[in-house]
Every structure is written in C-alpha cells, then in structure tokens.
Design a protein around this motif. Structure first.
Motif: not given
Lengths: 366, 379
Positions: A112-113, A239, A257-258, A267-268, B103-104, B106, B129, B131-137, B184
């Motif tokens: 998944e990741y 959180r 991920k936050t 990052e990441n 992953r990057h 913005k 939400e 997607s494992p690639e898109l972060g919450r920031k 987030g």
C-alpha cells in the motif's frame, strides 16, 4: 563451528517478547481502541495492561516452577501425555497461522505504501526467506537480533513522533469516563489481544539460564510494550480526534503523514516509519515461526528444530495467500488467532497453574 | 559439486538481485507539485461515450532547470479529461513518458463548480483521503472560477507553483485573511461536524492571491467568506497569530498590530438556550499614530482606552460574523458542537440529534481584552 546457541538470559527473553508483541497490531491499535472506548481509550489501555500483568505473573509462575523444562514436558507432567502432546501440536498450528497472518498483513502495508507494482507474493516470499535464515540459526541469534532491533525501533519511532507534538489537542480525550464501565470491561479483549505474543514465554523460557529473574523481566516486557502502546494511542487520538481515528485503516502510519518539518528537506517520513516497523514485524514473524518449528520438533522428539524450518514455508505461504483482501485477512485474524490467542494466553496458563497447584497440594496431603 | 553450487548461486543471483518492479529513475519521475481538478462541463464537445466528468490539470517542475543544469521550460502543465481521477492520471502517464509521483504534492486546487457538486466533491475528497501518497499537510484550496486558470498563471517570481502556493499559505503567520486550513483540518472537521472552510484562491493574469475562505457544508461548497470575515473566524477558531486593526480616537486613525492572541471558546446551556462564549485575549502594538501629537501614546490611561476601543471593534466583528455564519450558512464552523460534546456531554446528548437546527439559534457572547504593550520608538 562450535555452536552453543540454546541458552539465553532472561533479559534477552524480555527483548524477544517485546519485539514479538509489537507487530502488525500496533498500526491499527489506536483505531480499535477508539472504536471500543471513544475518548476513554487511554483508560482502556491502562486497564488492559493491568490484566496482562496478571497473565504475565501466571505464565512466569508456571515456567519457573518447571525450570528449563520444555512446554511439552511440563504439560505432560501436569495434564498427562496425550493432552500435553495435543497442546503442543496446537501451539505449532497457532504459530504457523500467526506467522502467516504477520507475513500477509506486512505485505499488504508494504504494497500500500511502498512498492505499488511488486506482487504481494514476492514481498511475502522475500520476507519469509530472510526469516528462515534467522529461524534456522536458533534461539540465541534471535535473541541478539531482538536486542538490536528493540531499541532501534522504539527510539526512532519516538524521535519521529516529536514533530507531531505541537499540533496535538488533548481535548479529544474529553469527556472523561462517560463510557459505561461495563462497555469498557467488555472491550478489554481489544487491548489484551494486542499483547498476543506474551504466551511465547511458555515456549522460550526453556532456554533461559537465570529462571529466577523471569518474572521480573516479564513485567518489564509488559511495561515497555504498554508504554509504547499508550504513547502511540494517546498521540494518535490527540492528533486526529476520535471520529477520524476510527475512519483510518492504519492511524499510526497516517499520524506520520501529518508530520511536516517546516523548512526541512525531509518529507514523507512515514516511509522511514514503515522501514523500522518492518524490522519489528520481521521479529514477530521470526518468533512465531521459530516457536512453530520448535514445538514440532518436540512433538516428533527430534533434537534439531532446523529440519522443520524450510518445509514450513509452503504452508505459511499458502495460508498467507488464503484471504482475498485485507478485510478478509482481518476477519480471519478475528476468527482463528483470537480464539487460539485467548486459549494459549489466558486459559491454558491459568488451568495449568491451577492443576499443578492442586496436585502439589494433594501430594502433600498424601 | 563445488561447481554445481557456484552455478546455482550465480543463477539465483540473476533471478533475485536484478528484479525490481518499482524502480523508477529519478529523471523519469514527474514530481507533481500542484493538482487542479475541475468539473467537466463542455457538453458540446462531448463525444458519444459521454463519460467525461472531470478535468484534471497537473503541474510539475522541470527538475533540470530548477537544479540550474537543464534547459527549457521551467515547468510543465498537462490537462486531461476523464471519468474519474485515477483514470485521468493513468491517461496522463501515457502522454508524459514519465511516472507521476505525488509524494511531494503541495496543494490541490478545486474548481468552484466542482466544489458545488456534492457527488463529485465527495469523490475527490475520498480519492485524496484514500491515497497513500498524498499527505495531510497539503493544502486543499478552492478557486473562484476554474482551477485550470490558476495553474495556467505564469507567476513572475517563483516558477514552481506548488511551492509558491505553499509559501503564500505560510503567510497565515502574518495575516489572518488567509484561512489557516490544511487538508488534515478539513478532513477532520468534515468527519466531525460535516462543515469546514478551505482557503480561496483567485487568479489574474500573472499573479494569484489567496485570501478569504470557502464554506463547506454537507460535503459541498455553499458560499464564500470575505477576507475580513475569514479573519473573524480565525479569531473564533483560535488560529490567529497576528492581525492588523485600525482604531479611530479623537479623529486620529491609529493603526494597531494585534499579536499573541488566544481565544477560549466555551459552549454552555443557559436558561434553555445554548450560548457560545468567546474569550479573546491579545496584545497590541501601535504602528501608526499622528505626527507631532505629543505625549498621548506614552500615557497609560490613553493606551488602555485604545486597547478597549480595539477590543470593542473585535467584539462587534466577531458577533456580526457569527450571526452571518448562523443566518447565511447554518454551518457550525466554530465547532461549537464538538466543544459541547467534549465539555458538556449531558447537554450534547439533548441537542445532538438536531444540532443543525439548534446551532443557528445559539446566542453568542464575546469578551475581548486587548492590552497595548508597545507604542513604537517615538513618544
């Protein structure tokens, strides 16, 4: 090569148990605890830890009573030969299934990741082949590996969590104690089952030299693991809040991920977390795998356990492939592992201790 | 025997070491910095299949140029249409000759029309939400008009639009007119209370501006908040870092800079009515007074009066905006329901069933204390 690899210290036992307990469960633990107890999740973790301390006490009583006897030997002494063999066979099946579960869930997370195109089968086979290497070498290399891995995993995980701290909101734990006590007690198994792996002490303590320290070190194990769990659960819920923690499949990973270190190049960081988490899952897999091959060798009265390691691979691999998807895999976990777990973790130690105590009392009277 | 062993080892290493399904060389990755998603509308162009629902635009930097080594365009922008997001991305991959890499990322910019369409908006939220690639920031921003226009803007200053937007969002430290809301927060707030705000972005020819906010309720956009209303909302959500304010005293316009603001919200039941109480505490610096007006700014009582004036202003503004949120949007953007659930669980049990109807009838009380601390370097 002069191999004197069948003796470990009780500190090493504690390390093996700690890394075995922390496995795939930790990724979803905040979710299951939040589902069960809402804002009182932290109370639930504390209550569960108390119960586990009692279980640790019972298990350590048994293994110190029958110093350096194997599981099959002491269960034969207590409940007779046929049942003793049955218990041991059961444990090896339990070990095989658990190893399969760990392999499958680990592969699912990696896919998944991290590795989107690599087939799950390949991820699992690589993991299994590496663990074969360690399992064949016996208990001492496993213990040393655990000693190396445990500090790495916990220290890095805690360091990586620090950037989350400014954004947490403790009010997510309000209102306190609004969950009915009965509901809390009913959901205790959620926490207790996340300590699955402590019953490996029944198998591994036969290798321990300083048996008198087993009890102390099992308490240390429970304490360490409970601290890690408590930390992860409270930070994750603080959180995300209850609602969202319940909504996420692996809240612990999502937590990372936050993290966004301002101005930094990094990052990441969830990828680093997965990397160290794989180490921990690997150790869990190795412990269960080892206990399976070891108990088989006891049942068949073969001196070396390593003959059984490779033949077990196809079985574990096949079992790991059985579930169609993650949801079904988790279903299987609930159905099989939890029953086995409750039996070997709670029922068996208490029954064995009870019977042996009665017998001893009887003998005194006679 | 020895030879056989060697042979086996070498064959194994060919099989095991070389394979790597997921290897993508760095120059074959497209580091998508910015995604724009619009509703597909041009029905005249629609062919027989009639399946296009989204228009997705991605922008990624030319990593060679950024590093100062390559040549050519500093950024690439591609647009494609399709039935859903992942379709479109896969379709784009065949045009790029690179692998899109998120992953990057913005920021994600959504077109206004898409945000107003509940079904599409919910689909997009789920994609993001899940997607494992898109972060919450990352920042989820709603554009006035089309998202594509924003991505087509060629800014003078910073070439990587995603980074530029992120830098603009950092300005929330300085001005509260930008809604301080990352993905987030938006996801959490939507799960918790079905309402949220996102920043708003507007573009003109060669620049764009992030200011104000879009109001989301029940998973679609229902309206905009102006810049000043956004500021008031930020006061209510305790997300202000600093703010500007003008006070008029004796015909002198005094510019104040409000800093160190902290807001405590309390929601409670009083005589059968729910009251939302904001307790704002802050400090102020005088930025501008009037030339050759002596002695005033260094008089404690005078400063106290200025502080009270500022406090009064903030109080009125917050009340007005709160009313507006209640009347125009019926959206619990201040998360009063959540606060009630946490701090007054008994009251919450009574009202949670029809909180949507009760929230617009809640009363608001505001207490503001502003202390003027500094008056600059002239007397």
């Amino acid at each position: 090569m002069g191999r004197n690899n069948d003796r470990i210290s009780s500190v090493q036992l504690a390390m093996i148990l700690s890394v075995s307990i922390i496995g795939v469960g930790i990724l979803s633990l905040p979710r299951s605890v939040a589902e069960a107890a809402g804002p009182d999740a932290w109370i639930l973790v504390l209550m569960g830890t108390l119960m586990i301390l009692i279980i640790a006490l019972v298990i350590s009583k048994i293994v110190t009573k029958f110093q350096q006897k194997t599981m099959i030997e002491f269960s034969e002494i207590i409940v007779g030969k046929p049942i003793g063999i049955l218990i041991t066979i059961g444990f090896s099946i339990y070990g095989i299934i658990f190893a399969a579960v760990e392999a499958r869930l680990c592969a699912e997370v990696i896919k998944e990741y991290l590795l989107f195109n690599t087939p799950t089968e390949v991820i699992m086979v690589t993991l299994l082949l590496v663990s074969v290497y360690l399992v064949r070498s016996g208990i001492e290399p496993i213990a040393r590996m655990a000693q190396i891995i445990f500090p790495i995993v916990t220290i890095i995980a805690i360091l990586l969590i620090i950037p989350v701290l400014p954004e947490i909101d403790w009010t997510h734990f309000l209102p306190v104690l609004k969950t009915p006590i009965l509901k809390l007690i009913k959901s205790l198994p959620v926490v207790i089952l996340s300590f699955i792996g402590i019953e490996l002490a029944l198998v591994f303590s036969t290798f321990v030299i300083d048996t008198k320290n087993i009890k102390k070190n099992m308490y240390i194990t429970v304490g360490l693991v409970a601290m890690v769990y408590f930390f992860i659960v409270s930070i994750t819920i603080a959180r995300f809040g209850i609602q969202e923690t319940i909504h996420i499949t692996w809240p612990t990973l999502e937590l990372f991920k936050t993290v966004d270190i301002p101005g930094a190049f990094v990052e990441n960081i969830e990828i680093f977390v997965i990397a160290i988490w794989i180490l921990s899952v690997f150790m869990t897999l190795v412990s269960w795998y080892f206990s399976a091959s070891l108990t088989i060798s006891w049942v068949l009265k073969v001196k070396e356990q390593k003959y059984f390691v490779l033949p077990l691979i196809p079985i574990i691999y096949y079992l790991a492939l059985l579930p169609d998807n993650l949801a079904q895999a988790m279903d299987y976990v609930d159905r099989f592992v939890n029953y086995f777990g409750i039996f070997y973790m709670i029922v068996l130690p208490i029954v064995l201790l009870g019977i042996s105590a009665i017998r001893k009392g009887g003998r005194k009277g006679a | 025997m020895r030879k056989l062993k060697l042979l086996i080892i070498s064959v194994m290493s060919i099989v095991i070491i070389t394979g790597c399904w997921d290897k993508v060389e760095i120059d074959k990755r497209a580091f998508v910095a910015l995604i724009g998603i619009d509703k597909f509308e041009n029905n005249a162009d629609q062919k027989k299949d009639k399946k296009n629902r989204y228009t997705v635009t991605i922008a990624y930097p030319n990593t060679g140029v950024i590093a100062g080594k390559g040549q050519g365009e500093p950024k690439f922008i591609y647009t494609s249409t399709g039935e859903n997001f992942s379709d479109i991305i896969n379709g784009l991959n065949t045009r790029l000759g690179k692998t899109t890499f998120f992953r990057h990322t913005k920021a994600i910019i959504l077109g206004e029309k898409l945000a107003k369409d509940e079904k599409l908006f919910r689909e997009v939220l789920d994609v993001i939400e899940r997607s494992p690639e898109l972060g919450r920031k990352i920042h989820l921003i709603i554009a006035k008009g089309e998202a594509k226009e924003i991505l087509d803007t060629s800014t003078k200053d910073e070439t990587v639009l995603g980074l530029f937007i992120r830098e603009l969002m950092e300005q929330t430290r300085k001005t509260p007119r930008i809604a301080d809301a990352d993905l987030g927060y938006i996801l959490r707030s939507l799960h918790e209370s079905h309402t949220a705000i996102t920043p708003k972005i507007v573009s003109s020819k060669d620049e764009f501006k992030i200011a104000g906010a879009a109001v989301l309720k029940d998973f679609k956009m229902i309206g905009w908040l102006g810049e000043l209303e956004t500021k008031d909302l930020m006061f209510m959500q305790d997300k202000i870092k600093s703010s500007e304010m003008n006070v008029v005293k004796d015909d002198i316009i005094i510019a104040l800079r409000i800093t160190d603001v902290s807001t405590k919200m309390r929601v409670y039941e009083e005589e059968g009515e729910i009251v939302t109480h904001f307790d704002v505490d802050g400090e102020a610096n005088i930025q501008q007074h009037l030339f050759e007006v002596r002695d005033q700014p260094l008089d404690h009582e005078y400063l106290e009066k200025i502080g009270n004036l500022a406090a009064g202003n903030i109080k009125e503004e917050i009340k007005t905006t709160y009313k507006k949120i209640q009347d125009d949007y019926q959206a619990d953007l201040v998360q009063a329901g959540e606060s009630l659930r946490k701090h007054e669980p008994d009251t919450w049990d009574k009202v949670k069933e029809n909180w949507d109807e009760i929230f617009p009838t809640t009363k608001v009380k505001v207490d503001v204390k502003i202390k003027v601390r500094r008056a600059g370097v002239t007397k």
